[in-house]
Design a protein around this motif. Structure first.
Motif, short mmCIF file in Angstrom:
data_model
loop_
_atom_site.label_atom_id
_atom_site.label_comp_id
_atom_site.label_asym_id
_atom_site.label_seq_id
_atom_site.Cartn_x
_atom_site.Cartn_y
_atom_site.Cartn_z
N GLY A 217 -5.99 -5.36 8.64
CA GLY A 217 -6.06 -6.82 8.55
C GLY A 217 -4.86 -7.53 9.15
O GLY A 217 -4.69 -8.73 8.94
N PHE A 218 -4.01 -6.80 9.90
CA PHE A 218 -2.86 -7.41 10.58
C PHE A 218 -3.21 -7.60 12.05
O PHE A 218 -3.45 -6.63 12.77
N GLY A 219 -3.21 -8.83 12.50
CA GLY A 219 -3.50 -9.07 13.90
C GLY A 219 -2.31 -8.83 14.80
O GLY A 219 -2.44 -8.78 16.03
N HIS A 220 -1.14 -8.67 14.20
CA HIS A 220 0.10 -8.52 14.97
C HIS A 220 0.70 -7.15 14.66
O HIS A 220 1.07 -6.88 13.51
N LEU A 221 0.81 -6.29 15.66
CA LEU A 221 1.31 -4.92 15.46
C LEU A 221 2.75 -4.91 14.95
O LEU A 221 3.10 -4.14 14.06
N GLY A 222 3.60 -5.78 15.50
CA GLY A 222 4.99 -5.81 15.09
C GLY A 222 5.15 -6.19 13.62
O GLY A 222 5.98 -5.62 12.91
N ARG A 223 4.35 -7.16 13.18
CA ARG A 223 4.42 -7.57 11.78
C ARG A 223 3.97 -6.43 10.86
O ARG A 223 4.58 -6.18 9.83
N PHE A 224 2.91 -5.74 11.25
CA PHE A 224 2.43 -4.61 10.46
C PHE A 224 3.50 -3.53 10.35
O PHE A 224 3.77 -3.01 9.26
N SER A 225 4.16 -3.20 11.46
CA SER A 225 5.18 -2.16 11.47
C SER A 225 6.37 -2.54 10.60
O SER A 225 6.93 -1.71 9.89
N THR A 226 6.76 -3.82 10.65
CA THR A 226 7.90 -4.29 9.86
C THR A 226 7.61 -4.18 8.36
O THR A 226 8.43 -3.67 7.59
N TYR A 227 6.45 -4.67 7.96
CA TYR A 227 6.07 -4.61 6.55
C TYR A 227 5.91 -3.16 6.09
O TYR A 227 6.32 -2.80 4.98
N TYR A 228 5.32 -2.34 6.94
CA TYR A 228 5.08 -0.94 6.58
C TYR A 228 6.40 -0.22 6.32
O TYR A 228 6.55 0.53 5.34
N ARG A 229 7.35 -0.44 7.21
CA ARG A 229 8.65 0.22 7.07
C ARG A 229 9.36 -0.22 5.80
O ARG A 229 10.05 0.57 5.14
N LYS A 230 9.17 -1.47 5.41
CA LYS A 230 9.84 -1.99 4.23
C LYS A 230 9.39 -1.27 2.96
O LYS A 230 10.19 -1.00 2.06
N ILE A 231 8.10 -0.92 2.88
CA ILE A 231 7.57 -0.26 1.68
C ILE A 231 7.62 1.26 1.79
O ILE A 231 8.02 1.95 0.85
N TYR A 232 7.26 1.79 2.96
CA TYR A 232 7.11 3.25 3.08
C TYR A 232 8.31 3.94 3.74
O TYR A 232 8.31 5.17 3.87
N GLY A 233 9.29 3.16 4.19
CA GLY A 233 10.55 3.77 4.62
C GLY A 233 10.65 4.12 6.08
O GLY A 233 11.76 4.27 6.61
N ARG B 1 -6.18 6.00 -8.82
CA ARG B 1 -5.75 5.38 -7.56
C ARG B 1 -4.38 4.77 -7.79
O ARG B 1 -4.17 4.02 -8.74
N TYR B 2 -3.44 5.13 -6.92
CA TYR B 2 -2.07 4.63 -7.00
C TYR B 2 -1.79 3.75 -5.80
O TYR B 2 -2.17 4.07 -4.68
N MET B 3 -1.08 2.66 -6.04
CA MET B 3 -0.75 1.76 -4.94
C MET B 3 0.72 1.39 -5.00
O MET B 3 1.22 0.92 -6.03
N ARG B 4 1.43 1.62 -3.89
CA ARG B 4 2.83 1.22 -3.77
C ARG B 4 2.89 -0.30 -3.62
O ARG B 4 2.17 -0.88 -2.82
N THR B 5 3.76 -0.92 -4.38
CA THR B 5 3.94 -2.36 -4.27
C THR B 5 5.33 -2.75 -3.80
O THR B 5 5.55 -3.90 -3.40
N HIS B 6 6.28 -1.83 -3.87
CA HIS B 6 7.65 -2.11 -3.46
C HIS B 6 8.21 -0.91 -2.69
O HIS B 6 7.67 0.19 -2.77
N GLY B 7 9.29 -1.14 -1.99
CA GLY B 7 9.89 -0.08 -1.21
C GLY B 7 10.67 0.91 -2.05
O GLY B 7 10.92 0.70 -3.23
N GLY B 8 11.06 2.01 -1.41
CA GLY B 8 11.83 3.05 -2.09
C GLY B 8 11.33 4.43 -1.69
O GLY B 8 10.20 4.60 -1.24
#
Length: 335
Positions: free
Chosen positions: A305-321, A52-59
């Motif tokens: 586990g994110f109650g706020h869609l905008g926050r989820f999208s922001t964090y997601y883009r930071k790690i997954y591009g 199992r691999y887990m991304r922890t930082h962006g790139g």
């Protein structure tokens, strides 16, 4: 040099056959290279492994697994463009020999490891962590446990051990690397050389590497450091609870530790805060759900586990591009 048929003739009592000949069935020569553009896809890069691999930082992620199987021995090289948090367990019944270079910034079960030879018993899981800003490259040898003479009691206290590197070990590492790099050409124009000669040489070198654990002071990696133990306990707590209910406070209460201990453990092991890990862990859920291609972005945010869609999208883009909505469209087009 005897041909392969002669090597497999029954022993008439003149000399004992090496273990690898007794363990070997029909020789099978295969070579493959697989490329990946997602860490979750690369989890299946090593056949028979539980990973199992887990991304922890962006790139931008790019990975590959090159592998040549030469009967009793398989040589693999795994690469990725960024570091990850990894849980890996080789197939039961196998022995894994890994070369860890002096310039690699790796940790196994919470212990920093570099410039060494590592031996791992199949079926045992190892936690690997690395510097997320650096590319990863690992070369390993996989053989049947019955094909080598293991030092007595080697795995009695730990399923993972290391010994210091040496000039001879580095030379053998480069030799295995050359075999892997030249395999496509050699298998095409001179497969008999691999069958009749190279396998014997490789197995002699494998046994030499295993013998080093008799002569050198071994370092046991079976027992986790306290920081690694906290991370694994945090993982268990995360899995056993609903993502939206997990906070740093509830995590500390569940692990019966204070926030300073938690923060120090994550800083030592991952160079990140518990909050950053918690966000990455929740995003990992959403990213895996996204691979199904049919879930909506709102459903992804809630399930992660994110109650706020905008926050989820922001964090997601930071790690997954990309935004999760963009990734979702790409997945849907792929179906």
């Amino acid at each position: 040099m005897s041909n392969l048929a002669e090597l497999h003739r029954p022993n008439n009592g003149n000399a004992a056959l090496p273990n690898w000949m007794n363990a070997m069935t029909a020789p099978c020569l295969t070579y493959s290279v697989r490329t990946f553009f997602d860490a979750t896809e690369q989890e299946a890069g090593l056949p028979g492994w539980e990973q199992r691999y887990m991304r922890t930082h962006g790139g931008s992620f790019e990975g590959s697994v090159a592998q040549v199987s030469l009967g009793p021995v398989t040589i693999s090289e795994e690469r990725s463009s960024i570091g990850m948090l990894q849980w890996s367990a080789p197939p039961p019944g196998k022995i894994i020999i890994a070369f860890v270079a002096s310039n690699q910034k790796l940790g196994f079960n919470g212990m920093a490891v570099a410039d060494c030879l590592m031996l791992q018993r199949g079926g045992s899981e190892i936690l690997c962590h690395s510097n997320a800003s650096l590319p990863e490259r690992g070369m390993m040898i996989e053989v049947d446990e019955t094909a080598v003479d293991l030092p007595p009691g080697l795995f009695r206290r730990a399923a993972i051990v290391t010994c210091p590197s040496s000039r001879q070990i580095l030379d053998i590492s480069r030799y295995f690397e050359q075999i892997l790099q030249s395999a496509p050409t050699t298998m095409r124009i001179a497969p008999a050389i691999l069958q009749q000669e190279i396998v014997e040489i490789l197995m002699d070198k494998v046994q030499y590497l295993v013998d080093q654990f008799k002569q050198n002071e071994c370092r046991l990696l079976g027992d986790r450091t306290s920081a690694a133990d906290i991370l694994l306990r945090a993982e268990s707590f995360f899995v056993e609870n609903e993502p939206e209910d997990i906070t740093i406070q509830s995590l500390c209460e569940g692990l019966a530790i204070n926030q300073l201990t938690l923060r120090n453990a994550f800083a030592e092991l991952l160079s990140m805060t518990p909050r950053e890990w918690l966000i990455a862990r929740k995003l990992d859920i959403g990213h895996r759900l996204l691979s199904g291609g049919t879930i909506t972005t709102t459903q992804l945010a809630l399930a992660s586990g994110f109650g706020h869609l905008g926050r989820f999208s922001t964090y997601y883009r930071k790690i997954y591009g990309d935004l999760p909505s963009t990734k979702r469209v790409e997945r849907l087009r792929a179906y």
